[in-house]
Design a protein around this motif. Structure first.
Motif, short mmCIF file in Angstrom:
data_model
loop_
_atom_site.label_atom_id
_atom_site.label_comp_id
_atom_site.label_asym_id
_atom_site.label_seq_id
_atom_site.Cartn_x
_atom_site.Cartn_y
_atom_site.Cartn_z
N TYR A 8 0.81 -1.21 0.00
CA TYR A 8 0.00 0.00 0.00
C TYR A 8 0.85 1.26 0.00
O TYR A 8 0.41 2.32 -0.43
CB TYR A 8 -0.95 -0.02 1.20
CG TYR A 8 -1.88 1.15 1.22
CD1 TYR A 8 -2.92 1.24 0.29
CD2 TYR A 8 -1.71 2.20 2.13
CE1 TYR A 8 -3.75 2.33 0.28
CE2 TYR A 8 -2.55 3.28 2.12
CZ TYR A 8 -3.58 3.35 1.20
OH TYR A 8 -4.40 4.43 1.18
N ASP A 10 2.97 2.35 -1.88
CA ASP A 10 3.13 3.01 -3.17
C ASP A 10 2.02 4.01 -3.46
O ASP A 10 2.21 4.92 -4.25
CB ASP A 10 3.14 1.98 -4.30
CG ASP A 10 4.55 1.47 -4.54
OD1 ASP A 10 5.48 2.15 -4.11
OD2 ASP A 10 4.68 0.42 -5.17
N VAL A 11 0.88 3.81 -2.86
CA VAL A 11 -0.26 4.65 -3.21
C VAL A 11 -0.77 5.49 -2.06
O VAL A 11 -1.64 6.33 -2.25
CB VAL A 11 -1.43 3.81 -3.76
CG1 VAL A 11 -1.10 3.31 -5.14
CG2 VAL A 11 -1.79 2.67 -2.84
N ALA A 183 -8.35 14.69 -3.95
CA ALA A 183 -9.10 13.86 -4.89
C ALA A 183 -8.31 13.63 -6.17
O ALA A 183 -8.20 12.50 -6.66
CB ALA A 183 -10.44 14.51 -5.22
N ARG A 185 -5.13 13.80 -6.55
CA ARG A 185 -3.97 13.00 -6.25
C ARG A 185 -4.34 11.51 -6.10
O ARG A 185 -3.66 10.63 -6.60
CB ARG A 185 -3.31 13.55 -4.98
CG ARG A 185 -1.96 13.01 -4.71
CD ARG A 185 -2.06 12.15 -3.48
NE ARG A 185 -0.88 11.35 -3.29
CZ ARG A 185 -0.97 10.05 -3.07
NH1 ARG A 185 -2.12 9.45 -3.08
NH2 ARG A 185 0.12 9.36 -2.83
N ASN A 186 -5.45 11.24 -5.43
CA ASN A 186 -5.93 9.86 -5.32
C ASN A 186 -6.27 9.28 -6.69
O ASN A 186 -5.99 8.13 -6.98
CB ASN A 186 -7.17 9.79 -4.43
CG ASN A 186 -6.81 9.71 -2.96
OD1 ASN A 186 -5.67 9.43 -2.63
ND2 ASN A 186 -7.78 9.97 -2.11
N LEU A 187 -6.88 10.12 -7.49
CA LEU A 187 -7.31 9.67 -8.82
C LEU A 187 -6.13 9.17 -9.63
O LEU A 187 -6.18 8.09 -10.22
CB LEU A 187 -8.01 10.83 -9.55
CG LEU A 187 -8.50 10.50 -10.96
CD1 LEU A 187 -9.60 9.46 -10.91
CD2 LEU A 187 -9.00 11.76 -11.65
N LYS A 189 -3.36 8.06 -8.68
CA LYS A 189 -2.64 6.93 -8.08
C LYS A 189 -3.40 5.62 -8.27
O LYS A 189 -2.91 4.56 -7.91
CB LYS A 189 -2.43 7.18 -6.58
CG LYS A 189 -1.32 8.16 -6.29
CD LYS A 189 0.04 7.51 -6.50
CE LYS A 189 1.15 8.55 -6.40
NZ LYS A 189 2.44 7.99 -6.81
N THR A 190 -4.64 5.69 -8.76
CA THR A 190 -5.43 4.47 -8.87
C THR A 190 -5.73 4.14 -10.33
O THR A 190 -5.18 4.74 -11.24
CB THR A 190 -6.73 4.59 -8.06
OG1 THR A 190 -7.35 5.83 -8.40
CG2 THR A 190 -6.47 4.56 -6.57
N ARG A 191 -6.63 3.20 -10.54
CA ARG A 191 -6.84 2.59 -11.84
C ARG A 191 -7.16 3.59 -12.94
O ARG A 191 -6.54 3.56 -14.01
CB ARG A 191 -7.99 1.58 -11.71
CG ARG A 191 -8.39 0.90 -13.00
CD ARG A 191 -9.38 -0.20 -12.70
NE ARG A 191 -9.91 -0.80 -13.90
CZ ARG A 191 -11.05 -0.44 -14.47
NH1 ARG A 191 -11.76 0.56 -13.95
NH2 ARG A 191 -11.48 -1.04 -15.55
N VAL A 192 -8.09 4.50 -12.67
CA VAL A 192 -8.51 5.45 -13.70
C VAL A 192 -7.35 6.37 -14.09
O VAL A 192 -7.11 6.62 -15.27
CB VAL A 192 -9.73 6.26 -13.22
CG1 VAL A 192 -10.09 7.34 -14.22
CG2 VAL A 192 -10.91 5.34 -12.97
N ARG A 194 -4.15 5.80 -13.81
CA ARG A 194 -3.14 5.06 -14.58
C ARG A 194 -3.57 4.93 -16.03
O ARG A 194 -2.75 5.02 -16.94
CB ARG A 194 -2.93 3.67 -13.97
CG ARG A 194 -1.77 3.60 -13.01
CD ARG A 194 -1.39 2.16 -12.74
NE ARG A 194 -2.51 1.42 -12.22
CZ ARG A 194 -2.79 1.30 -10.92
NH1 ARG A 194 -2.00 1.83 -10.03
NH2 ARG A 194 -3.84 0.63 -10.52
N ALA A 195 -4.87 4.72 -16.25
CA ALA A 195 -5.37 4.63 -17.63
C ALA A 195 -5.15 5.97 -18.35
O ALA A 195 -4.73 5.98 -19.51
CB ALA A 195 -6.85 4.25 -17.63
N ILE A 197 -2.75 8.19 -17.79
CA ILE A 197 -1.33 8.33 -18.10
C ILE A 197 -0.95 7.38 -19.24
O ILE A 197 -0.18 7.74 -20.13
CB ILE A 197 -0.47 8.07 -16.85
CG1 ILE A 197 -0.87 9.03 -15.74
CG2 ILE A 197 1.01 8.23 -17.17
CD1 ILE A 197 -0.23 8.74 -14.40
N ALA A 198 -1.51 6.18 -19.22
CA ALA A 198 -1.20 5.21 -20.27
C ALA A 198 -1.62 5.75 -21.64
O ALA A 198 -0.92 5.56 -22.62
CB ALA A 198 -1.90 3.88 -19.98
#
Lengths: 349, 262
Positions: A8, A10-11, A183, A185-187, A189-192, A194-195, A197-198
């Motif tokens: 945990y 990391d996030v 919010a 910052r949390n965003l 760091k999580t799945r959405v 990362r998508a 940035i990808a």
């Protein structure tokens, strides 16, 4: 190598006790600021906080998702007009009106995201530019929005509190800003996030890993527009009066400049960039009243430019500072910070 | 039920037939290799399979479901993952985050749950921890510990190739497309890669479709080989059959000039 004890780490929001300490210190400072400084600086802080909100949202789009927008003044306007009209016409309470207006901005963001599926770079910039200009035109020509005369904001009540001064408003604005910062910052760091940035880094590869490009690109626009909408709704009550002339192309570019000067793809960068440029914007308006420098600029402008050059010399200075920052630090303030951190890490070796 | 089948696939770009009437079938559990000279249409075939291109004619079936015409992310959802010939990593993310993106399909946190990640016991926090554990297994499998927290853009080429393989594995595919996994690697890295590909087949039970130029490697690990040239099929069969085929020899070794031996 930095040692991690749990997955945990990391996030998580606060990576160490030191970070918690500084965060609490910052909150304390923000809480006490109105008692430490003159009223004018509370107004400056409000102005900064609103720009921080918009810059955060724009950075989610430009910095993290790799899309561009020159139309954020449009979303800002939708937030401002939406909030005021919902409050006056439907007698909505402020926070509800603000949320609803921001959601309307997000809806517009979603629609503006649709062309982004086919457009890239400069082409997308022009499409979003068109959007920003259209919004002000529509608002300026419609009686419903008060036309060129503009609208006055209603009295501001939040629950039982009647907010009248800048200081009252400050205590409403800062918690919202802090919440939206965490919010964002949390965003990322999580799945959405990362998508997002990808998509910026390699959209084809992201798609073959299961990222729905249509959904996430439009979502990035919607979230970004939501932030701008919240900023706009709050800004209306800083000015207490809104008119279409405020939401110009220059404003959209200023938002973009905040993101780039602060550092693209960085939460901290957005905050610093927004504060710095807001401060410069407000201070440079008084540049001619600075002793010696002001006189000198006035003489300069009168001898080499027309008399009208004097009134907007602030923009020339502003532009000059932007050029210098970009020239010497392309990563923006973030770049300076990274270098300082690296320097002190190995100090004194 | 057939596992994976391509029927009469054709695609052309501005009059140039990149693929012409290509058909083949992959059995579950196989390592199926596609060989052919540069420009033969191998990567185009991959792009048709995972939805980056829509073929002009023909069909692609995965477990009896027609998949051509679907979006790439829909195809990924069915269990097809791939790597790229020219590495397509998320350069500014670290290795961990690249692999976590590979878990995208298996994660559920939406916008609101992501924003509401307040502590390790929140939904998004729980999910991050669970999937980090999975990613850690892949890092162990591929020996990527030292690269874990490094932005991948600055890592050596061979390591980037590994990370790309890891990202594809993180999505737990049933069918894995590898586009030249050994290109540009030194002998030692190649050996490692061959070892991993065999492991992926044997231990993880993943069916592999492979493009590769290194004939020794292809002959060594493949169960079945398809040779293509100029977008058309030359031959297919077991490695020993394909190796002897005159057209394959011609495409790879060049034609004898027919004037007899000197």
């Amino acid at each position: 190598m930095d040692m991690k004890r749990s997955y945990y780490e990391d996030v998580q929001l606060f990576t160490s006790g030191v970070v918690v300490f500084w965060f609490v210190a910052l909150l304390l400072f923000l809480g006490l600021l109105p008692f430490l400084f003159k009223n004018y600086y509370v107004y400056v802080a409000n102005y900064m906080a609103i720009n921080v909100i918009v810059a955060l949202g724009l950075n989610l789009l430009v910095g993290y998702t790799g899309q561009i927008s020159l139309g954020h003044a449009g979303f800002f306007a939708i937030g401002a007009y939406g909030t005021v009209i919902l409050m006056t016409l439907l007698r909505c309470p402020f926070l509800l009106a603000l949320l609803a207006a921001a959601l309307i901005a997000a809806l517009f963001g979603f629609f503006l995201g649709l062309p982004a599926l086919r457009l890239e770079g400069p082409y997308l910039a022009i499409a979003t530019l068109g959007f920003g200009l259209t919004i002000t035109q529509v608002i300026g020509r419609s009686e419903f929005f008060g036309g060129r005369q503009g609208l006055h904001t209603p009295e501001l009540w939040v629950g039982p509190w009647h907010l009248t001064t800048d200081r009252d408003f400050y205590y409403l604005l800062i918690p919202i800003t802090v919440m939206l910062t965490v919010a964002a910052r949390n965003l990322i760091k999580t799945r959405v996030g990362r998508a997002f940035i990808a998509i910026r880094e390699a959209d084809i590869a992201a798609a073959t890993m299961g990222v729905n490009l249509v959904f996430y690109k439009t979502l990035a626009f919607a979230v970004s527009a939501f932030y701008a909408g919240v900023g706009g709704g709050l800004y209306a009550f800083v000015l207490r009066f809104i008119e279409p002339e405020i939401f110009t192309l220059l404003m959209s570019i200023m938002f973009l400049a905040m993101v780039i000067v602060g550092g693209i793809g960085s939460i901290m960068g957005s905050i610093v960039g927004a504060c710095l440029l807001s401060w410069m914007d407000l201070q440079l308006r008084n540049i001619l009243s600075i002793p010696y420098l002001g006189d000198w600029l006035e003489t300069l402008s009168q001898s080499y430019f027309s008399i009208t050059g004097v009134s907007n010399i602030q923009y020339i200075v502003f532009g000059l500072i932007l050029i210098l920052i970009m020239l010497f630090e392309p990563l923006g303030i973030l770049g300076i910070w990274l270098r300082t951190k690296r320097y002190w890490k190995t100090w004194p070796f | 039920m057939s596992f994976f089948k391509v029927c009469n696939l054709s695609i052309s770009f501005g009059g140039l037939a990149a693929l012409n009437d290509v058909s083949f079938e992959v059995q579950k559990g196989q390592i199926f290799a596609i060989i052919g000279p540069n420009g033969a249409g191998k990567t185009t075939l991959f792009n048709c399979i995972n939805g980056i291109y829509t073929p002009d004619e023909g069909e692609v079936f995965f477990k009896d479901q027609k998949i051509n015409g679907l979006r790439p992310d829909r195809i990924a959802r069915l269990g097809i993952a791939r790597t790229f010939q020219n590495i397509e990593l998320f350069n500014h993310m670290n290795t961990m985050e690249n692999l976590m993106l590979g878990r995208h399909l298996h994660m559920k946190s939406n916008l609101f749950r992501g924003v509401g990640m307040w502590g390790p016991h929140s939904f998004a926090g729980q999910e991050e921890i669970a999937h980090r554990r999975k990613v850690e297994e892949i890092i162990d499998f591929l020996g990527l510990q030292s690269a874990r927290n490094q932005p991948v853009g600055g890592l050596p080429y061979g390591t980037q190739k590994q990370i790309e393989l890891g990202r594809a594995l993180a999505s737990e595919p049933e069918f894995l497309l590898l586009d030249e996994p050994c290109a540009g690697m030194n002998a030692e890295e190649k050996q490692d890669m061959i070892f991993w590909i065999k492991d992926i087949q044997d231990e993880l039970g993943i069916t592999i479709l492979l493009i590769e130029h290194d004939m020794n490697m292809v002959m060594d690990i493949s169960d079945h080989i398809l040779a293509i040239n100029f977008g058309g099929m030359i031959t297919e069969g077991t490695p020993s059959d394909v190796q002897k085929h005159p057209e394959v020899l011609k495409a790879y070794l060049g034609e004898e000039d027919g004037e007899g031996s000197a």
